[in-house]
Design a protein around this motif. Structure first.
Motif, PDB file in Angstrom:
ATOM      1  N   ALA A  91      46.618  20.177 -16.647  1.00 27.63           N
ATOM      2  CA  ALA A  91      46.403  19.156 -17.674  1.00 27.63           C
ATOM      3  C   ALA A  91      45.048  18.515 -17.442  1.00 27.63           C
ATOM      4  O   ALA A  91      44.502  18.561 -16.334  1.00 27.63           O
ATOM      5  CB  ALA A  91      47.504  18.104 -17.623  1.00 27.63           C
ATOM      6  N   GLU A  92      44.486  17.937 -18.487  1.00 30.84           N
ATOM      7  CA  GLU A  92      43.223  17.215 -18.347  1.00 30.84           C
ATOM      8  C   GLU A  92      43.232  15.970 -19.212  1.00 30.84           C
ATOM      9  O   GLU A  92      43.867  15.926 -20.267  1.00 30.84           O
ATOM     10  CB  GLU A  92      42.032  18.100 -18.713  1.00 30.84           C
ATOM     11  N   ILE A  93      42.538  14.955 -18.724  1.00 31.79           N
ATOM     12  CA  ILE A  93      42.313  13.723 -19.472  1.00 31.79           C
ATOM     13  C   ILE A  93      40.807  13.517 -19.549  1.00 31.79           C
ATOM     14  O   ILE A  93      40.119  13.545 -18.526  1.00 31.79           O
ATOM     15  CB  ILE A  93      42.981  12.522 -18.780  1.00 31.79           C
ATOM     16  N   ARG A  94      40.305  13.359 -20.770  1.00 30.19           N
ATOM     17  CA  ARG A  94      38.864  13.195 -20.977  1.00 30.19           C
ATOM     18  C   ARG A  94      38.594  11.834 -21.614  1.00 30.19           C
ATOM     19  O   ARG A  94      39.166  11.492 -22.644  1.00 30.19           O
ATOM     20  CB  ARG A  94      38.312  14.295 -21.882  1.00 30.19           C
ATOM     21  N   VAL A  95      37.712  11.076 -20.993  1.00 32.94           N
ATOM     22  CA  VAL A  95      37.248   9.804 -21.533  1.00 32.94           C
ATOM     23  C   VAL A  95      35.780   9.988 -21.898  1.00 32.94           C
ATOM     24  O   VAL A  95      34.989  10.451 -21.068  1.00 32.94           O
ATOM     25  CB  VAL A  95      37.414   8.667 -20.516  1.00 32.94           C
ATOM     26  N   SER A  96      35.414   9.648 -23.140  1.00 34.47           N
ATOM     27  CA  SER A  96      34.043   9.887 -23.582  1.00 34.47           C
ATOM     28  C   SER A  96      33.606   8.788 -24.535  1.00 34.47           C
ATOM     29  O   SER A  96      34.415   8.058 -25.111  1.00 34.47           O
ATOM     30  CB  SER A  96      33.930  11.256 -24.262  1.00 34.47           C
ATOM     31  N   THR A  97      32.282   8.699 -24.709  1.00 34.52           N
ATOM     32  CA  THR A  97      31.729   7.721 -25.643  1.00 34.52           C
ATOM     33  C   THR A  97      30.420   8.246 -26.178  1.00 34.52           C
ATOM     34  O   THR A  97      29.747   9.063 -25.535  1.00 34.52           O
ATOM     35  CB  THR A  97      31.538   6.351 -24.969  1.00 34.52           C
ATOM     36  N   GLY A  98      30.058   7.778 -27.387  1.00 38.42           N
ATOM     37  CA  GLY A  98      28.828   8.247 -28.002  1.00 38.42           C
ATOM     38  C   GLY A  98      28.699   7.799 -29.439  1.00 38.42           C
ATOM     39  O   GLY A  98      29.234   6.761 -29.835  1.00 38.42           O
ATOM     40  N   PHE A  99      28.000   8.614 -30.254  1.00 39.52           N
ATOM     41  CA  PHE A  99      27.717   8.255 -31.646  1.00 39.52           C
ATOM     42  C   PHE A  99      28.985   7.997 -32.455  1.00 39.52           C
ATOM     43  O   PHE A  99      28.999   7.123 -33.331  1.00 39.52           O
ATOM     44  CB  PHE A  99      26.914   9.367 -32.333  1.00 39.52           C
ATOM     45  N   ASN A 100      30.023   8.797 -32.219  1.00 42.59           N
ATOM     46  CA  ASN A 100      31.247   8.664 -33.012  1.00 42.59           C
ATOM     47  C   ASN A 100      32.308   7.816 -32.313  1.00 42.59           C
ATOM     48  O   ASN A 100      33.506   8.001 -32.514  1.00 42.59           O
ATOM     49  CB  ASN A 100      31.827  10.037 -33.377  1.00 42.59           C
ATOM     50  N   GLY A 101      31.862   6.858 -31.513  1.00 46.38           N
ATOM     51  CA  GLY A 101      32.775   5.904 -30.907  1.00 46.38           C
ATOM     52  C   GLY A 101      33.213   6.302 -29.520  1.00 46.38           C
ATOM     53  O   GLY A 101      32.592   7.125 -28.842  1.00 46.38           O
ATOM     54  N   SER A 102      34.306   5.703 -29.075  1.00 46.26           N
ATOM     55  CA  SER A 102      34.893   5.986 -27.768  1.00 46.26           C
ATOM     56  C   SER A 102      36.209   6.727 -27.979  1.00 46.26           C
ATOM     57  O   SER A 102      36.968   6.405 -28.891  1.00 46.26           O
ATOM     58  CB  SER A 102      35.138   4.689 -26.997  1.00 46.26           C
ATOM     59  N   GLU A 103      36.474   7.707 -27.104  1.00 45.73           N
ATOM     60  CA  GLU A 103      37.602   8.593 -27.354  1.00 45.73           C
ATOM     61  C   GLU A 103      38.346   8.909 -26.057  1.00 45.73           C
ATOM     62  O   GLU A 103      37.741   9.050 -24.993  1.00 45.73           O
ATOM     63  CB  GLU A 103      37.096   9.890 -27.987  1.00 45.73           C
ATOM     64  N   LEU A 104      39.642   9.015 -26.197  1.00 47.59           N
ATOM     65  CA  LEU A 104      40.516   9.461 -25.108  1.00 47.59           C
ATOM     66  C   LEU A 104      41.202  10.736 -25.574  1.00 47.59           C
ATOM     67  O   LEU A 104      41.911  10.729 -26.578  1.00 47.59           O
ATOM     68  CB  LEU A 104      41.547   8.388 -24.776  1.00 47.59           C
ATOM     69  N   LEU A 126      29.184  11.843 -24.324  1.00 47.94           N
ATOM     70  CA  LEU A 126      29.227  12.212 -22.915  1.00 47.94           C
ATOM     71  C   LEU A 126      30.629  11.912 -22.411  1.00 47.94           C
ATOM     72  O   LEU A 126      31.168  10.831 -22.690  1.00 47.94           O
ATOM     73  CB  LEU A 126      28.190  11.431 -22.116  1.00 47.94           C
ATOM     74  N   GLY A 127      31.218  12.860 -21.671  1.00 44.81           N
ATOM     75  CA  GLY A 127      32.608  12.699 -21.266  1.00 44.81           C
ATOM     76  C   GLY A 127      32.840  12.993 -19.795  1.00 44.81           C
ATOM     77  O   GLY A 127      32.051  13.686 -19.143  1.00 44.81           O
ATOM     78  N   LEU A 128      33.937  12.456 -19.314  1.00 44.47           N
ATOM     79  CA  LEU A 128      34.378  12.661 -17.940  1.00 44.47           C
ATOM     80  C   LEU A 128      35.798  13.210 -17.982  1.00 44.47           C
ATOM     81  O   LEU A 128      36.681  12.609 -18.586  1.00 44.47           O
ATOM     82  CB  LEU A 128      34.343  11.335 -17.167  1.00 44.47           C
ATOM     83  N   HIS A 129      36.026  14.391 -17.359  1.00 47.74           N
ATOM     84  CA  HIS A 129      37.333  15.039 -17.348  1.00 47.74           C
ATOM     85  C   HIS A 129      37.985  14.883 -15.975  1.00 47.74           C
ATOM     86  O   HIS A 129      37.347  15.158 -14.951  1.00 47.74           O
ATOM     87  CB  HIS A 129      37.210  16.544 -17.617  1.00 47.74           C
ATOM     88  N   VAL A 130      39.238  14.494 -15.965  1.00 49.22           N
ATOM     89  CA  VAL A 130      40.056  14.525 -14.757  1.00 49.22           C
ATOM     90  C   VAL A 130      41.093  15.636 -14.955  1.00 49.22           C
ATOM     91  O   VAL A 130      41.839  15.616 -15.938  1.00 49.22           O
ATOM     92  CB  VAL A 130      40.741  13.177 -14.499  1.00 49.22           C
ATOM     93  N   ILE A 131      41.113  16.603 -14.057  1.00 44.07           N
ATOM     94  CA  ILE A 131      41.940  17.799 -14.201  1.00 44.07           C
ATOM     95  C   ILE A 131      43.085  17.733 -13.201  1.00 44.07           C
ATOM     96  O   ILE A 131      42.864  17.503 -11.999  1.00 44.07           O
ATOM     97  CB  ILE A 131      41.091  19.070 -13.977  1.00 44.07           C
TER      98      ILE A 131
END
Length: 223
Positions: free
Chosen positions: A17-30, A212-217
Motif C-alpha cells: 500500500a502507499e500513501i502520497r501527500v502532495s501539493t502544487g498548482f491544483n491544490g493539496s492532495e492525499l 511535488l509529492g511524498l510517498h510512504v510505502i
C-alpha cells in the motif's frame, strides 16, 4: 472543476500500500493505493484547492475513488493497464479575484458535480525509479452550476443556473518518482485538464496539474 492528479502507482507487489501527500498548482492532495492482487490496484484521493488570488478562501474540494488493472510484460520493466473511477466535488470559482471589490464587480460560480473516467496508463519501472503516463478521459455532470453576477457594485445579484450541463474532458499526466528508501519515495507530476465542449463557462479554474509529492510505502518489500 479542479483536476485531481491522476493516480500513477509506485507500489509493485501484492499486499503493498502507499500513501502520497502532495501539493502544487491544483491544490493539496492525499492519495492512497493498495495492490490487492498481482494485477488489481484500488485507489482513493481527497483534493483541496483554494484560490490564492482571493482573500475569502473560496475554492474546491473533491474526492476520487477507483480501481486499476495492470499487465506486466515478460521483460519486467513495463506495466501497462488502466484505471476507472468516479469523483464528486463542489466549490466556488470566480472570474475575478474579488466578487464585490472597489470598481467593477466580478462574477463567481457555485458548482457541484460528479464525473466518471477511464485512464489508460503506462509505467516504466527500474529498481528505484518509476516513469508514468496516464490519459484520464471523463464525463462530468453538474448538479449545480450557478452564475452569480452584479451589473453594478452594490446592485442586485443576478443568478443564472446551468444545472444539468455536462462536459467531456481529457487530462494527460506525467509522473516521475524516485524511491530513496524501500518505504519512501519522492515524486513530481505535471499535466493539464482540457474540456472538449464548453457550452457554459465555469469561471477561472486552474487547469494545470503540477505537484511535488511524498510517498510512504507499506507492506511486503517496503522494509
Amino acid at each position: 472543476m479542479v483536476p485531481h492528479t491522476a493516480y500513477l502507482p509506485t507500489i509493485r507487489d501484492r499486499g503493498q500500500a502507499e500513501i502520497r501527500v502532495s501539493t502544487g498548482f491544483n491544490g493539496s492532495e492525499l492519495q492512497a493505493g493498495y495492490q490487492a492482487s498481482d494485477k488489481l490496484i484500488l485507489h482513493a484521493a481527497l483534493l483541496n484547492y483554494r484560490n490564492r488570488r482571493s482573500g475569502d478562501g473560496k475554492g474546491f474540494r473533491s474526492a476520487d475513488l477507483g480501481a486499476g488493472y495492470y499487465y506486466a510484460p515478460p521483460n519486467g520493466y513495463w506495466r501497462l493497464g488502466g484505471h476507472a473511477g468516479v469523483a464528486y466535488g463542489s466549490g466556488t470559482s470566480g472570474s475575478s479575484a474579488c466578487f464585490e471589490c472597489v470598481g467593477t464587480p466580478g462574477t463567481e460560480y457555485e458548482v457541484r458535480y460528479t464525473y466518471a473516467y477511464v485512464q489508460p496508463t503506462a509505467l516504466l519501472q527500474t529498481t528505484n525509479q518509476t516513469w508514468g503516463f496516464g490519459l484520464r478521459m471523463g464525463r462530468a455532470y453538474y448538479h449545480e452550476l450557478t452564475e452569480l453576477r452584479a451589473e453594478v457594485l452594490g446592485g442586485p445579484i443576478l443568478a443564472t443556473s446551468y444545472a444539468g450541463h455536462q462536459g467531456t474532458f481529457m487530462q494527460p499526466t506525467f509522473q516521475y518518482s524516485w524511491r530513496v528508501l524501500r518505504w519512501l519515495a519522492f515524486s513530481s507530476s505535471f499535466g493539464v485538464q482540457r474540456f472538449l465542449n464548453s457550452s457554459a463557462a465555469i469561471g477561472t479554474v486552474n487547469p494545470l496539474v503540477g505537484q511535488l509529492g511524498l510517498h510512504v510505502i507499506l507492506g511486503k518489500g517496503a522494509k
